[in-house]
Design a protein around this motif. Sequence first.
Motif, PDB file in Angstrom:
ATOM      1  N   THR A  33       0.819  -1.224   0.000  1.00  0.00           N
ATOM      2  CA  THR A  33       0.000   0.000   0.000  1.00  0.00           C
ATOM      3  C   THR A  33       0.850   1.271   0.000  1.00  0.00           C
ATOM      4  O   THR A  33       0.368   2.331  -0.390  1.00  0.00           O
ATOM      5  CB  THR A  33      -0.983   0.029   1.188  1.00  0.00           C
ATOM      6  N   GLN A  90      -8.172  -0.481  -1.287  1.00  0.00           N
ATOM      7  CA  GLN A  90      -7.428  -1.388  -0.405  1.00  0.00           C
ATOM      8  C   GLN A  90      -8.362  -2.417   0.223  1.00  0.00           C
ATOM      9  O   GLN A  90      -8.033  -3.595   0.333  1.00  0.00           O
ATOM     10  CB  GLN A  90      -6.719  -0.590   0.693  1.00  0.00           C
ATOM     11  N   ARG A 105       0.883   0.956   6.890  1.00  0.00           N
ATOM     12  CA  ARG A 105       1.008   1.582   8.203  1.00  0.00           C
ATOM     13  C   ARG A 105      -0.269   1.434   9.033  1.00  0.00           C
ATOM     14  O   ARG A 105      -0.230   1.446  10.251  1.00  0.00           O
ATOM     15  CB  ARG A 105       1.296   3.089   8.064  1.00  0.00           C
TER      16      ARG A 105
HETATM   17  O1   DC Z   1       5.998   1.622   3.114  1.00  0.00           O
HETATM   18  P1   DC Z   1       6.554   2.808   2.309  1.00  0.00           P
HETATM   19  O2   DC Z   1       7.920   3.240   2.755  1.00  0.00           O
HETATM   20  O3   DC Z   1       6.493   2.582   0.845  1.00  0.00           O
HETATM   21  O4   DC Z   1       5.539   4.028   2.646  1.00  0.00           O
HETATM   22  C1   DC Z   1       5.792   5.342   2.207  1.00  0.00           C
HETATM   23  C2   DC Z   1       4.954   6.309   3.021  1.00  0.00           C
HETATM   24  O5   DC Z   1       3.566   6.129   2.695  1.00  0.00           O
HETATM   25  C3   DC Z   1       5.031   6.145   4.523  1.00  0.00           C
HETATM   26  O6   DC Z   1       6.053   6.945   5.097  1.00  0.00           O
HETATM   27  C4   DC Z   1       3.673   6.582   5.013  1.00  0.00           C
HETATM   28  C5   DC Z   1       2.757   6.306   3.846  1.00  0.00           C
HETATM   29  N1   DC Z   1       1.899   5.136   4.036  1.00  0.00           N
HETATM   30  C6   DC Z   1       0.783   5.280   4.809  1.00  0.00           C
HETATM   31  O7   DC Z   1       0.568   6.350   5.386  1.00  0.00           O
HETATM   32  N2   DC Z   1      -0.096   4.261   4.955  1.00  0.00           N
HETATM   33  C7   DC Z   1       0.123   3.090   4.368  1.00  0.00           C
HETATM   34  N3   DC Z   1      -0.766   2.096   4.513  1.00  0.00           N
HETATM   35  C8   DC Z   1       1.286   2.898   3.574  1.00  0.00           C
HETATM   36  C9   DC Z   1       2.176   3.941   3.445  1.00  0.00           C
END
Ligand code: DC
Length: 199
Positions: A33, A90, A105
């Motif tokens: 995601t 999602q 997250r």
């Molecule tokens: O997992 P990643 O590093 O690719 O995610 C990049 C940014 O996207 C992360 O710092 C916060 C956001 N993100 C989010 O808020 N909610 C999610 N489900 C996935 C990622």
Amino acid sequence: MSFCVAIDGPAAAGKGTISRAVAAQFGLAHLDTGLLYRAVGMKDGDPVVAAQTLCTEDLARPDLRSLTAGEAASRVAVIPEVRAALLEFQRRFAAREGGAVLDGRDIGTVICPDADVKLFVTASAEVRAARRFAEAGEGSLAEVLEQVRARDARDTGRADAPLRPAEDALILDTSSLSIDEAVTRACTLIAARRDAAVR
Ligand code: DC
């Protein structure tokens, strides 16, 4: 039977590798995601419109794994309307026949609060920065550590869907584990939950 695995955690804790391995091991579809937020962050113009009009080509951009895209994602991810625009997609993915694993997250807390298994994959900021630095080959280790800490602060501190383990999440700290060890532990935890669910 649809079986849903939610994997959350901070940047570079090992979620992506674990999620891909779990998907392969249990025959589940996988959705990273973070890529959705990265694609929104890298699009020009209003991020809310970008999220509402996100298409397959946006997700195929070759620069989505860069540090710049990660930063941009974390910034647009604080906007509630961006999160709302990405929610339905999602949830539909999570409900797929045949089962799914989603990593991010807020999967265990907001997107799939009823997931069959919730894992919260974490590691110390120093270990995560060293991993990110090794794979990205951009900037210096000190800069990457600063970015990791800033990203943690933004992801955990935002008002809407902050990064935190769900109450019923299993915590997996990968600080002192190899990739193989982390994957094995995750698969063992998931298999135990799945076996209990079918019994
Ligand atoms: O997992 P990643 O590093 O690719 O995610 C990049 C940014 O996207 C992360 O710092 C916060 C956001 N993100 C989010 O808020 N909610 C999610 N489900 C996935 C990622």
